[in-house]
Design a protein around this motif. Structure first.
Motif, PDB file in Angstrom:
ATOM      1  N   GLN A  79       0.825  -1.204   0.000  1.00 34.36           N
ATOM      2  CA  GLN A  79       0.000   0.000   0.000  1.00 34.36           C
ATOM      3  C   GLN A  79       0.859   1.254   0.000  1.00 34.36           C
ATOM      4  N   ASN A  80       0.461   2.243  -0.816  1.00 34.56           N
ATOM      5  CA  ASN A  80       1.143   3.547  -0.892  1.00 34.56           C
ATOM      6  C   ASN A  80       2.642   3.401  -1.124  1.00 34.56           C
ATOM      7  N   THR A  81       2.996   2.516  -2.057  1.00 32.11           N
ATOM      8  CA  THR A  81       4.404   2.249  -2.357  1.00 32.11           C
ATOM      9  C   THR A  81       4.601   2.198  -3.870  1.00 32.11           C
ATOM     10  N   PRO A  82       5.565   2.958  -4.419  1.00 29.13           N
ATOM     11  CA  PRO A  82       5.792   2.927  -5.868  1.00 29.13           C
ATOM     12  C   PRO A  82       6.411   1.609  -6.308  1.00 29.13           C
ATOM     13  N   ALA A  83       6.325   1.317  -7.584  1.00 33.33           N
ATOM     14  CA  ALA A  83       6.813   0.042  -8.106  1.00 33.33           C
ATOM     15  C   ALA A  83       8.296  -0.172  -7.821  1.00 33.33           C
ATOM     16  N   CYS A  84       9.064   0.917  -7.846  1.00 33.58           N
ATOM     17  CA  CYS A  84      10.515   0.776  -7.628  1.00 33.58           C
ATOM     18  C   CYS A  84      10.855   0.381  -6.203  1.00 33.58           C
ATOM     19  N   GLN A  85       9.898   0.503  -5.275  1.00 31.08           N
ATOM     20  CA  GLN A  85      10.122   0.141  -3.878  1.00 31.08           C
ATOM     21  C   GLN A  85       9.356  -1.112  -3.466  1.00 31.08           C
ATOM     22  N   GLN A  86       8.649  -1.717  -4.394  1.00 34.72           N
ATOM     23  CA  GLN A  86       7.931  -2.963  -4.117  1.00 34.72           C
ATOM     24  C   GLN A  86       8.929  -4.117  -4.174  1.00 34.72           C
ATOM     25  N   ARG A  87       9.092  -4.818  -3.061  1.00 33.42           N
ATOM     26  CA  ARG A  87      10.078  -5.897  -2.966  1.00 33.42           C
ATOM     27  C   ARG A  87       9.445  -7.277  -3.148  1.00 33.42           C
ATOM     28  N   LEU A  88      10.256  -8.210  -3.580  1.00 26.64           N
ATOM     29  CA  LEU A  88       9.747  -9.550  -3.866  1.00 26.64           C
ATOM     30  C   LEU A  88       9.385 -10.332  -2.618  1.00 26.64           C
ATOM     31  N   PHE A  89       9.774  -9.857  -1.426  1.00 26.72           N
ATOM     32  CA  PHE A  89       9.357 -10.576  -0.226  1.00 26.72           C
ATOM     33  C   PHE A  89       7.843 -10.453  -0.003  1.00 26.72           C
ATOM     34  N   ASN A  90       7.190  -9.619  -0.797  1.00 26.13           N
ATOM     35  CA  ASN A  90       5.726  -9.540  -0.754  1.00 26.13           C
ATOM     36  C   ASN A  90       5.067 -10.682  -1.532  1.00 26.13           C
ATOM     37  N   PHE A  91       5.897 -11.480  -2.210  1.00 25.47           N
ATOM     38  CA  PHE A  91       5.390 -12.601  -2.992  1.00 25.47           C
ATOM     39  C   PHE A  91       5.935 -13.901  -2.422  1.00 25.47           C
ATOM     40  N   THR A  92       5.375 -15.020  -2.847  1.00 25.56           N
ATOM     41  CA  THR A  92       5.805 -16.323  -2.360  1.00 25.56           C
ATOM     42  C   THR A  92       6.573 -17.074  -3.437  1.00 25.56           C
ATOM     43  N   ASP A  93       7.423 -17.962  -3.010  1.00 23.69           N
ATOM     44  CA  ASP A  93       8.214 -18.773  -3.933  1.00 23.69           C
ATOM     45  C   ASP A  93       7.268 -19.589  -4.825  1.00 23.69           C
ATOM     46  N   GLY A  94       7.523 -19.533  -6.134  1.00 23.38           N
ATOM     47  CA  GLY A  94       6.697 -20.265  -7.087  1.00 23.38           C
ATOM     48  C   GLY A  94       5.476 -19.505  -7.575  1.00 23.38           C
ATOM     49  N   GLN A  95       5.284 -18.287  -7.093  1.00 25.69           N
ATOM     50  CA  GLN A  95       4.107 -17.512  -7.468  1.00 25.69           C
ATOM     51  C   GLN A  95       4.201 -16.991  -8.902  1.00 25.69           C
ATOM     52  N   THR A  96       3.054 -16.778  -9.506  1.00 25.56           N
ATOM     53  CA  THR A  96       2.970 -16.144 -10.823  1.00 25.56           C
ATOM     54  C   THR A  96       2.693 -14.667 -10.640  1.00 25.56           C
ATOM     55  N   ILE A  97       3.497 -13.827 -11.283  1.00 21.26           N
ATOM     56  CA  ILE A  97       3.344 -12.376 -11.195  1.00 21.26           C
ATOM     57  C   ILE A  97       3.046 -11.838 -12.587  1.00 21.26           C
ATOM     58  N   ALA A 164      -0.916   6.685 -10.779  1.00 20.12           N
ATOM     59  CA  ALA A 164      -1.493   5.432 -10.303  1.00 20.12           C
ATOM     60  C   ALA A 164      -2.945   5.602  -9.902  1.00 20.12           C
ATOM     61  N   CYS A 165      -3.298   6.800  -9.436  1.00 23.12           N
ATOM     62  CA  CYS A 165      -4.675   7.053  -9.018  1.00 23.12           C
ATOM     63  C   CYS A 165      -5.644   6.850 -10.173  1.00 23.12           C
ATOM     64  N   VAL A 166      -5.245   7.263 -11.363  1.00 26.08           N
ATOM     65  CA  VAL A 166      -6.094   7.110 -12.547  1.00 26.08           C
ATOM     66  C   VAL A 166      -6.238   5.637 -12.914  1.00 26.08           C
ATOM     67  N   ALA A 167      -5.131   4.911 -12.859  1.00 25.03           N
ATOM     68  CA  ALA A 167      -5.153   3.492 -13.214  1.00 25.03           C
ATOM     69  C   ALA A 167      -5.946   2.671 -12.200  1.00 25.03           C
ATOM     70  N   ALA A 168      -5.985   3.115 -10.963  1.00 27.17           N
ATOM     71  CA  ALA A 168      -6.710   2.374  -9.923  1.00 27.17           C
ATOM     72  C   ALA A 168      -8.202   2.617  -9.988  1.00 27.17           C
ATOM     73  N   CYS A 169      -8.605   3.766 -10.494  1.00 27.85           N
ATOM     74  CA  CYS A 169     -10.018   4.146 -10.520  1.00 27.85           C
ATOM     75  C   CYS A 169     -10.766   3.387 -11.616  1.00 27.85           C
ATOM     76  N   PRO A 170     -11.901   2.750 -11.299  1.00 26.32           N
ATOM     77  CA  PRO A 170     -12.678   2.048 -12.331  1.00 26.32           C
ATOM     78  C   PRO A 170     -13.155   2.977 -13.444  1.00 26.32           C
ATOM     79  N   PRO A 224       1.554   6.613  -3.965  1.00 21.77           N
ATOM     80  CA  PRO A 224       2.847   6.457  -3.281  1.00 21.77           C
ATOM     81  C   PRO A 224       3.168   7.590  -2.316  1.00 21.77           C
ATOM     82  N   ALA A 225       2.592   8.769  -2.562  1.00 24.57           N
ATOM     83  CA  ALA A 225       2.873   9.921  -1.705  1.00 24.57           C
ATOM     84  C   ALA A 225       1.906  10.005  -0.528  1.00 24.57           C
TER      85      ALA A 225
END
Length: 249
Positions: A79-97, A164-170, A224-225
């Protein structure tokens, strides 16, 4: 760490795109999403194949350049984190991204995961500035603004324009972005002189090029801000104020 990546591949704006599956067997949990793409691209380059195109610059969560949709969520699971700061520990081994560009009618795809976010620039061109006579910058001590107001203004000035706000909005709305700019500039002394004109012009451009606010708050959840959701209300409030005060404001 093993991951299966489904990465969007699109040769150009008029070409049809598709997901390309990539297997990664040696990812590190400390890698960011962008570093993972770097790692994948290194292999493509070594094999003489075309790497995936994506945008990045500072990689410190400041510039707003890195716009990716990760498993259907702008920027990624954090949450509230840009893509460049999103780490892979948020995912599980063997996961599809699944990695793809920001999805919005206002963001045409240029290539692969790079989109044209010029529609946000057009909103800013309508009033995202202050006007003053050259050579007459006032001394800082003469600009009267209290601490609480300046901090509140800066909370909204923190918007990095990632979109990102635009992309998140339906509905593909840009109310959080535009509202943040309106709040920031309406509270600062140098921005008050053209407050009404700014609101009219920016909101008119907003409504012409983006959708209506969905009122669900998806935008603030991915920002992100950390721009507060209350910024959305500034769009209606500032436009109504401008209409009430007339064209001279």
């Amino acid at each position: 760490m093993k991951l299966t990546l489904e990465i969007w591949r699109q040769a150009g704006p008029t070409q049809e795109g598709h997901f390309e599956t990539v297997q990664v067997d040696d990812a590190s949990e400390q890698m960011s999403i962008l570093e993972l793409l770097d790692h994948v691209n290194e292999g493509y380059i070594e094999r003489g194949e075309e790497p995936f195109a994506f945008a990045s610059d500072c990689r410190e969560g400041i510039c707003g350049t890195c716009g990716l949709t990760v498993n259907g969520r702008p920027h990624g699971p954090g949450q509230n984190t840009p893509a460049c700061q999103q780490r892979l520990f948020n995912f599980t081994d063997g996961q599809t991204i699944k990695l793809e560009p920001f999805r919005s009618a206002a963001y045409p795809v240029i290539k692969d995961m790079i989109v044209d976010r010029a529609a946000l620039d057009h909103v800013m061109e309508q009033g995202g500035y202050v006007s003053m006579d050259a050579g007459t910058a006032p001394d800082a001590d003469t600009m009267h603004i209290n601490h609480e107001t300046s901090e509140y203004s800066l909370d909204h000035a923190a918007c990095i324009g990632c979109g990102a706000c635009v992309a998140a909005c339906p509905n593909g709305a840009a109310h959080l972005f535009t509202g943040a700019k309106l709040v920031h500039l309406s509270l600062m002394p140098l921005g008050k002189e053209e407050r009404g004109r700014r609101a009219r012009n920016m909101v008119d451009d907003l409504e012409a090029n983006f959708g209506h606010c969905s009122l669900y708050g998806e935008c603030a959840d991915v920002c992100p801000a950390g721009v507060p959701l209350t910024a959305v209300s500034a769009v209606t409030r500032e436009r109504a104020r401008a209409a009430f005060r007339g064209k001279d404001d």
